[in-house]
Each structure stands twice: as structure tokens, then as C-alpha cells.
Write a protein that holds these residues in place. Structure first.
Motif, PDB file in Angstrom:
ATOM      1  N   GLN A  42      47.075 -14.781 -32.419  1.00 20.96           N
ATOM      2  CA  GLN A  42      45.781 -15.154 -32.981  1.00 20.96           C
ATOM      3  C   GLN A  42      44.656 -15.215 -31.957  1.00 20.96           C
ATOM      4  OE1 GLN A  42      44.421 -16.227 -36.214  1.00 20.96           O
ATOM      5  NE2 GLN A  42      46.035 -14.803 -36.794  1.00 20.96           N
ATOM      6  N   GLU A  88      36.836 -14.542 -35.585  1.00 17.57           N
ATOM      7  CA  GLU A  88      36.378 -15.583 -36.510  1.00 17.57           C
ATOM      8  C   GLU A  88      35.193 -16.352 -35.924  1.00 17.57           C
ATOM      9  OE1 GLU A  88      39.189 -18.361 -37.980  1.00 17.57           O
ATOM     10  OE2 GLU A  88      40.621 -16.873 -38.661  1.00 17.57           O
ATOM     11  N   ASP A  89      35.332 -16.773 -34.657  1.00 18.39           N
ATOM     12  CA  ASP A  89      34.242 -17.493 -33.983  1.00 18.39           C
ATOM     13  C   ASP A  89      32.919 -16.741 -34.146  1.00 18.39           C
ATOM     14  OD1 ASP A  89      35.979 -19.419 -32.982  1.00 18.39           O
ATOM     15  OD2 ASP A  89      36.024 -18.588 -30.953  1.00 18.39           O
ATOM     16  N   ARG A 128      39.804 -26.060 -36.374  1.00 21.05           N
ATOM     17  CA  ARG A 128      40.704 -24.961 -36.744  1.00 21.05           C
ATOM     18  C   ARG A 128      41.323 -24.305 -35.514  1.00 21.05           C
ATOM     19  NH1 ARG A 128      42.417 -21.119 -40.320  1.00 21.05           N
ATOM     20  NH2 ARG A 128      42.290 -18.938 -39.668  1.00 21.05           N
ATOM     21  N   ALA A 129      40.507 -23.963 -34.545  1.00 17.89           N
ATOM     22  CA  ALA A 129      41.037 -23.304 -33.353  1.00 17.89           C
ATOM     23  C   ALA A 129      41.994 -24.225 -32.600  1.00 17.89           C
ATOM     24  CB  ALA A 129      39.896 -22.854 -32.437  1.00 17.89           C
ATOM     25  N   THR A 130      41.710 -25.516 -32.577  1.00 18.12           N
ATOM     26  CA  THR A 130      42.613 -26.460 -31.905  1.00 18.12           C
ATOM     27  C   THR A 130      43.968 -26.510 -32.594  1.00 18.12           C
ATOM     28  OG1 THR A 130      40.763 -27.808 -31.110  1.00 18.12           O
ATOM     29  CG2 THR A 130      42.909 -28.862 -31.214  1.00 18.12           C
ATOM     30  N   GLN A 154      41.035 -15.233 -33.518  1.00 13.74           N
ATOM     31  CA  GLN A 154      40.179 -16.415 -33.513  1.00 13.74           C
ATOM     32  C   GLN A 154      38.834 -16.137 -32.862  1.00 13.74           C
ATOM     33  OE1 GLN A 154      40.810 -19.418 -35.195  1.00 13.74           O
ATOM     34  NE2 GLN A 154      42.227 -17.905 -36.030  1.00 13.74           N
ATOM     35  N   HIS A 164      38.717 -21.638 -26.339  1.00 11.22           N
ATOM     36  CA  HIS A 164      40.027 -22.115 -26.804  1.00 11.22           C
ATOM     37  C   HIS A 164      41.141 -21.123 -26.463  1.00 11.22           C
ATOM     38  CE1 HIS A 164      39.170 -19.202 -29.944  1.00 11.22           C
ATOM     39  NE2 HIS A 164      38.116 -19.901 -30.335  1.00 11.22           N
ATOM     40  N   TYR A 183      32.117 -26.883 -28.677  1.00  7.10           N
ATOM     41  CA  TYR A 183      32.022 -25.463 -28.340  1.00  7.10           C
ATOM     42  C   TYR A 183      30.585 -25.052 -28.047  1.00  7.10           C
ATOM     43  CZ  TYR A 183      36.852 -24.754 -29.916  1.00  7.10           C
ATOM     44  OH  TYR A 183      38.225 -24.804 -30.070  1.00  7.10           O
ATOM     45  N   ARG A 223      34.556 -24.761 -36.185  1.00  5.23           N
ATOM     46  CA  ARG A 223      35.518 -23.976 -35.422  1.00  5.23           C
ATOM     47  C   ARG A 223      36.465 -24.809 -34.566  1.00  5.23           C
ATOM     48  NH1 ARG A 223      37.399 -20.237 -37.166  1.00  5.23           N
ATOM     49  NH2 ARG A 223      38.097 -19.562 -35.104  1.00  5.23           N
TER      50      ARG A 223
END
Length: 377
Positions: A288, A295-296, A323-325, A292, A280, A267, A320
């Protein structure tokens, strides 16, 4: 003072700007649109996103948001419930409900937290040099210690950093969204049919946010999208026909859904970080996408503030990307499940889904990974 340039004044970009400002950075936000227009409809903010916003000093505003109340769950197109849980269960388990807010209101809330002069509209970023942090724009170059590319699913910056990545793929469905006056008492639910979904979420102010998807080829348009919704969902259970009828003739938004099916290898590259849909982009089936991105932003600001740009961005990717994946893949899988069209598979799906409603509180554990996330200490 360290300086960051944020490309894109959407929810992710503005949240990053607020978070970095709170960490002592000076920030310039570049937005290619001539102004931050009040566009977009409602957003569902899950407890993980609300916790992040509270972490940014928006606790009073978060607590004032209307949450989903009463029973919520999944229904069939004929109205039979497959899963039912109390809407208050999320608040009891995670400390926050699932809350609803109009997207323009959240954008305005975040923008008002920025120092005067931080936001530059009508400026398009053409490129960002990962080695130097120089951002080339239509208004000239901007120098930065950190560049945050929050320029959306069609990110120009992502394409330059990772030119071999295939980019967004059509998710196989088109979506419709609208906010309408409530025709009467409405319960929050998502209804599943054969290749079609219709979601309903009361907003607590006499309006209802509705969303729908159908498996159709991309690029289609109807002369009257409200009539198209009536054609697709007009024989579904109440109050769906009445909600469609309550929509204004031009109030239905239609968009093909795209996502990044292949995860990025990182990222960040050099001094440039990707955030939100640029990093993502996911389907909306878990609600989400914006969560997300928020969160990022909080994690990015915390890591670069604690470790500097080089180490901080490496930590940001390490934290990140996995989790995002996972969440993007879960959302994609849920979309495929809810969008099944073959009658035998739909019957099997509905039967298995209904079993989860018998698990009571155990059913909530399926979303613990999403909702229990907390900002970095």
C-alpha cells in the motif's frame, strides 16, 4: 490563479501535481535529480489506487493494466497453500483487480499529464517556510500558496517541520526485487518461511515480478545478490529456484526496509503539506505504499480546492492521518507475522493462516478497509 510547489517527482508528487492541476491550480514540480530516470521495478496497484487514478482521468490507462488472474494467495516454503482465493475475486468485489505496472511507466504516465514547463529537474529544495510558502532551492526561491513535500522517507522538509520526530526506523528486514522472464506458467503467490518471504506476480507480458525479504542486519551487501537469493531461497518450492536463475547478474535490487514507526502529529504545518513516504513511510507487506501516496494526493487537492489552504490542509490531516496510520500499523504487524522465525511460532502462524482459506469470501473482508476507499466526491 493559486500556485503550488511540489517537492519531489515520484509517484506521490506527480499525482498531487496532476490532481491540483485538474482543480485549476498552477503547479511547479521540483526534482533534485537531473532528469526523471526510468528507474525502479514493478508496482502493485490495488483497487483503491486504481479508483484514484481513474478519478484523475486515467480510466483508459487503468483499464488496460494487467490484473492478477487465476488463484492467488499464501504458500509455505515447501509449496503447500495456506490461503487460496481467485485473483478475479478482487475485481468482482471492488470493481478493479490488483494490477501491475512498471514504476517508470506510471511516472511517465503522470508526467505527461502535466502542463509544459511544470517540471523542473536538477533543482534541490533546501527548505520550505510554512508561514510564507517560500521554498528555498539551489535555483533560488520559489513562492507558493501551497507547498507539497513529497520528498520521500528521508524528507528534509519533514525533519524541519517536526524536528523532534525520530524519523525512519529499520524494519528488521532487507528486500530484494527483480523482474525476470517467466520460465513457464507461474501463479501469483507469496511464500512464507522462517524469517523469509518470497513473492511472485506474473505481469501478463511474459515477465514475472519477484520480491523477497529476509531478517538480516542492515547495511549488508553481497558480491552477487542473485547468488545470495539462491542461497536463501534455492531450496524453496518451484518455480522460485527457476525464477532466481532467470535473473540477470546485475538485475537484482537490494534495499534495507525502513518505515516511520511513530506517526507524525500532523501531515501539515502552515502552508506546507507532507505526502506519501514523507508523511507515513510504511513497510511493503500490504502493498500500500504507493497506493496511499496516490490517495493522499487526490484528497489533498480536493480539500484545498474546496476549503482553501488553511482549512483544506487541516481537513487533509484529519482525513488522511488516521487512515494511513492504521494501514501502516497493519502492514508492520503483517511483516512481523510473516517474518516469524521460531519453529513453534511459524507452525502456529501457518495453522491459523490456513483456517482463513476456509472462510471463502469472508476472507476478503479483511481487506475491505484498504480496497473500498473512494476519492472525495
Amino acid at each position: 490563479m493559486a500556485h503550488a510547489v511540489v517537492i519531489g517527482a515520484g509517484i506521490g508528487g506527480l499525482t498531487a501535481a496532476v490532481a491540483l492541476t485538474r482543480k485549476g491550480w498552477s503547479v511547479t514540480v521540483l526534482e533534485q535529480a537531473p532528469s526523471i530516470e526510468p528507474v525502479g521495478l514493478a508496482l502493485a496497484l490495488a483497487p483503491n489506487a486504481l479508483r484514484a487514478l481513474e478519478h484523475l482521468g486515467l480510466g483508459d490507462e487503468v483499464r488496460a493494466l494487467p490484473g492478477l488472474r487465476g488463484e492467488v494467495g499464501i504458500r509455505r516454503s515447501d509449496g503447500r497453500w495456506l490461503v487460496r482465493v481467485p485473483g478475479e475475486a478482487a475485481a468482482a468485489r471492488y470493481g478493479h483487480p490488483v494490477a501491475l505496472i512498471m514504476r517508470p511507466d506510471l511516472v511517465d504516465l503522470l508526467a505527461r499529464r502535466l502542463p509544459p514547463g511544470s517540471l523542473r529537474t536538477g533543482v534541490r529544495a533546501e527548505s520550505a517556510d510554512p508561514a510564507t510558502g517560500t521554498v528555498t532551492t539551489t535555483a533560488g526561491p520559489f513562492e507558493a500558496d501551497l507547498v507539497v513535500a513529497a520528498d520521500g522517507i528521508r524528507s528534509r522538509i519533514r525533519g524541519a517541520l517536526f524536528p523532534r520526530h525520530p524519523g525512519p526506523a529499520y524494519a528488521g528486514v532487507t528486500s530484494w526485487r527483480m523482474v525476470v522472464p517467466a520460465p513457464g506458467p507461474v501463479q501469483a503467490a507469496e511464500s512464507w518461511g522462517h524469517g523469509r518471504i518470497f513473492g511472485v506476480a506474473p505481469m501478463g507480458d511474459g515477465r514475472v515480478y519477484c520480491y523477497a525479504t529476509a531478517a538480516v542486519p542492515p547495511g549488508g551487501r553481497a558480491p552477487d545478490e542473485r547468488a545470495e537469493l539462491a542461497r536463501l531461497f534455492g531450496d524453496w518450492h518451484d518455480p522460485i529456484p527457476a525464477l532466481i536463475a532467470a535473473a540477470g547478474p546485475d538485475s537484482v535490487l537490494r534495499h534495507d526496509l525502513y518505515c516511520l514507526d511513530r506517526p507524525l502529529p500532523a501531515y501539515h504545518r502552515g502552508r506546507v503539506a507532507l505526502l506519501g513516504d514523507a508523511a507515513h513511510a510504511m513497510t511493503p507487506h500490504l502493498g500500500q505504499g504507493a497506493c496511499q501516496a496516490i490517495e493522499d494526493a487526490v484528497v489533498l487537492a480536493a480539500r484545498v480546492a474546496a476549503g482553501g489552504v488553511t482549512a483544506g490542509l487541516a481537513a487533509y490531516t484529519a482525513e488522511r492521518l488516521p487512515r494511513a496510520t492504521r494501514i501502516a500499523r497493519r502492514s508492520r504487524s503483517l511483516g512481523r507475522l510473516s517474518g516469524l522465525r521460531a519453529t513453534p511460532l511459524v507452525a502456529l502462524r501457518d495453522t491459523v493462516t490456513s483456517w482463513t482459506s476456509r472462510l471463502g469470501p469472508l476472507a476478503l473482508r479483511q481487506i475491505d478497509e484498504l480496497f473500498r476507499w473512494a476519492p472525495p466526491a
